[in-house]
Scaffold this motif. Structure first.
Motif, mmCIF file in Angstrom:
data_model
loop_
_atom_site.group_PDB
_atom_site.id
_atom_site.type_symbol
_atom_site.label_atom_id
_atom_site.label_comp_id
_atom_site.label_asym_id
_atom_site.label_seq_id
_atom_site.Cartn_x
_atom_site.Cartn_y
_atom_site.Cartn_z
ATOM 1 N N MET A 1 0.525 42.862 30.874
ATOM 2 C CA MET A 1 1.472 42.639 31.967
ATOM 3 C C MET A 1 2.152 41.286 31.777
ATOM 4 S SD MET A 1 0.794 42.441 36.102
ATOM 5 C CE MET A 1 0.378 44.174 36.182
ATOM 6 N N GLY A 2 3.444 41.239 32.027
ATOM 7 C CA GLY A 2 4.176 39.990 31.926
ATOM 8 C C GLY A 2 5.292 39.953 32.939
ATOM 9 N N GLU A 3 5.874 38.776 33.108
ATOM 10 C CA GLU A 3 6.948 38.638 34.088
ATOM 11 C C GLU A 3 7.960 37.615 33.588
ATOM 12 O OE1 GLU A 3 7.537 37.356 38.798
ATOM 13 O OE2 GLU A 3 5.546 37.720 37.964
ATOM 14 N N ILE A 4 9.243 37.924 33.787
ATOM 15 C CA ILE A 4 10.294 36.982 33.432
ATOM 16 C C ILE A 4 11.293 36.898 34.566
ATOM 17 C CG2 ILE A 4 10.123 37.402 30.947
ATOM 18 C CD1 ILE A 4 12.695 39.097 31.269
ATOM 19 N N ALA A 5 12.017 35.788 34.613
ATOM 20 C CA ALA A 5 13.025 35.618 35.664
ATOM 21 C C ALA A 5 14.434 35.809 35.132
ATOM 22 C CB ALA A 5 12.892 34.228 36.301
ATOM 23 N N GLN A 6 14.616 35.687 33.794
ATOM 24 C CA GLN A 6 15.925 35.815 33.182
ATOM 25 C C GLN A 6 15.872 36.831 32.051
ATOM 26 O OE1 GLN A 6 18.556 34.285 34.459
ATOM 27 N NE2 GLN A 6 17.318 33.184 35.969
ATOM 28 N N THR B 1 11.649 39.281 23.893
ATOM 29 C CA THR B 1 10.426 38.652 23.392
ATOM 30 C C THR B 1 9.206 39.190 24.110
ATOM 31 O OG1 THR B 1 11.616 36.617 22.852
ATOM 32 C CG2 THR B 1 9.212 36.470 23.062
ATOM 33 N N LEU B 2 9.304 39.290 25.441
ATOM 34 C CA LEU B 2 8.177 39.785 26.238
ATOM 35 C C LEU B 2 7.853 41.239 25.901
ATOM 36 C CD1 LEU B 2 6.137 39.327 28.516
ATOM 37 C CD2 LEU B 2 7.903 40.048 30.133
ATOM 38 N N VAL B 3 8.870 42.058 25.775
ATOM 39 C CA VAL B 3 8.652 43.467 25.447
ATOM 40 C C VAL B 3 8.019 43.599 24.067
ATOM 41 C CG1 VAL B 3 9.832 45.636 24.905
ATOM 42 C CG2 VAL B 3 10.458 44.356 26.954
ATOM 43 N N GLY B 4 8.493 42.804 23.113
ATOM 44 C CA GLY B 4 7.928 42.844 21.774
ATOM 45 C C GLY B 4 6.475 42.415 21.738
ATOM 46 N N ARG B 5 6.129 41.468 22.608
ATOM 47 C CA ARG B 5 4.764 40.947 22.626
ATOM 48 C C ARG B 5 3.794 41.855 23.359
ATOM 49 N NH1 ARG B 5 5.727 36.434 25.030
ATOM 50 N NH2 ARG B 5 4.770 36.842 27.059
ATOM 51 N N THR B 6 4.252 42.522 24.420
ATOM 52 C CA THR B 6 3.352 43.288 25.284
ATOM 53 C C THR B 6 3.407 44.792 25.062
ATOM 54 O OG1 THR B 6 5.016 43.365 27.042
ATOM 55 C CG2 THR B 6 3.450 41.519 27.072
#
Length: 200
Positions: free
Chosen positions: A1-6, A12-17
């Motif tokens: 699970m991750g969260e971004i504001a922008q 990057t988040l999708v690639g990592r998680t």
């Protein structure tokens, strides 16, 4: 699970998680004119659920057309996120009830011309076999893969095979696009929505 504001950190988040489902603010999605949703649902293969403070028929329509499988109002997030994720995991589509009528009304206004409807429906009927047509109809009605299998008395893998054939034959990338086409073409109409919702 991750969260971004922008949106800058999204790739990057999708690639990592490697998420199965992405819950994305409509504000972020609209910045790219739908490219982010199309990328997630198409190339990445992730189910996308959009969230907005308020929305109208055109915006909901664009989100689903770009491949989103859910569209929620922010003030209904607490109660509707879980069923939306469940629907996404089961291969269905979930839209906050207050937005459904707006989306259908918009589609009726924009795509309700008789010539366009007949042409769109005709293409679908020519392209799909009867069982594939029924599968598309049930997808547009919001049924999950498991529900479709039960109603059609077939196995879940068979439903998935039908869906894959539908996407290939109609040149689509996601179930969300298939649902959007069913509404846009008139294959599945607001009259059918009213009939279904009136049933006990």
């Amino acid at each position: 699970m991750g969260e971004i504001a922008q949106k800058d950190g999204l790739m990057t988040l999708v690639g990592r998680t490697d998420p199965d489902v992405v819950v994305l603010s409509q504000d972020i999605a609209s910045d790219s004119d739908g490219a982010i949703v199309s990328w997630l649902s198409g190339e990445v293969g992730t189910a996308v659920i959009l969230v907005a403070v308020s929305s109208g028929g055109p915006t909901v329509w664009r989100g689903i057309s770009n491949g989103a499988v859910g569209y929620l109002l922010k003030d209904r997030l607490v109660t509707e996120l879980e069923p939306a994720i469940s629907a996404a995991e089961a291969g269905g589509v979930f839209v906050s009830p207050p937005l459904v009528k707006q989306m259908v009304r918009y589609m009726d206004d924009r795509f309700g011309e008789v010539g366009q409807v007949q042409q769109g429906v005709g293409e679908i009927l020519r392209s799909l076999l009867p069982r594939e047509q029924e599968t598309l109809y049930r997808l547009a009605a919001g049924q999950s893969t498991e529900e479709i299998a039960k109603e059609m008395s077939i196995a879940v893998p068979t439903v998935r095979a039908y869906v894959s054939r539908i996407l290939t034959k109609l040149g689509l990338r996601s179930r969300g696009e298939a649902v959007a086409l069913a509404f846009r073409s008139g294959f599945y109409t607001s009259d059918q929505v009213k009939t279904l919702t009136a049933d006990p």
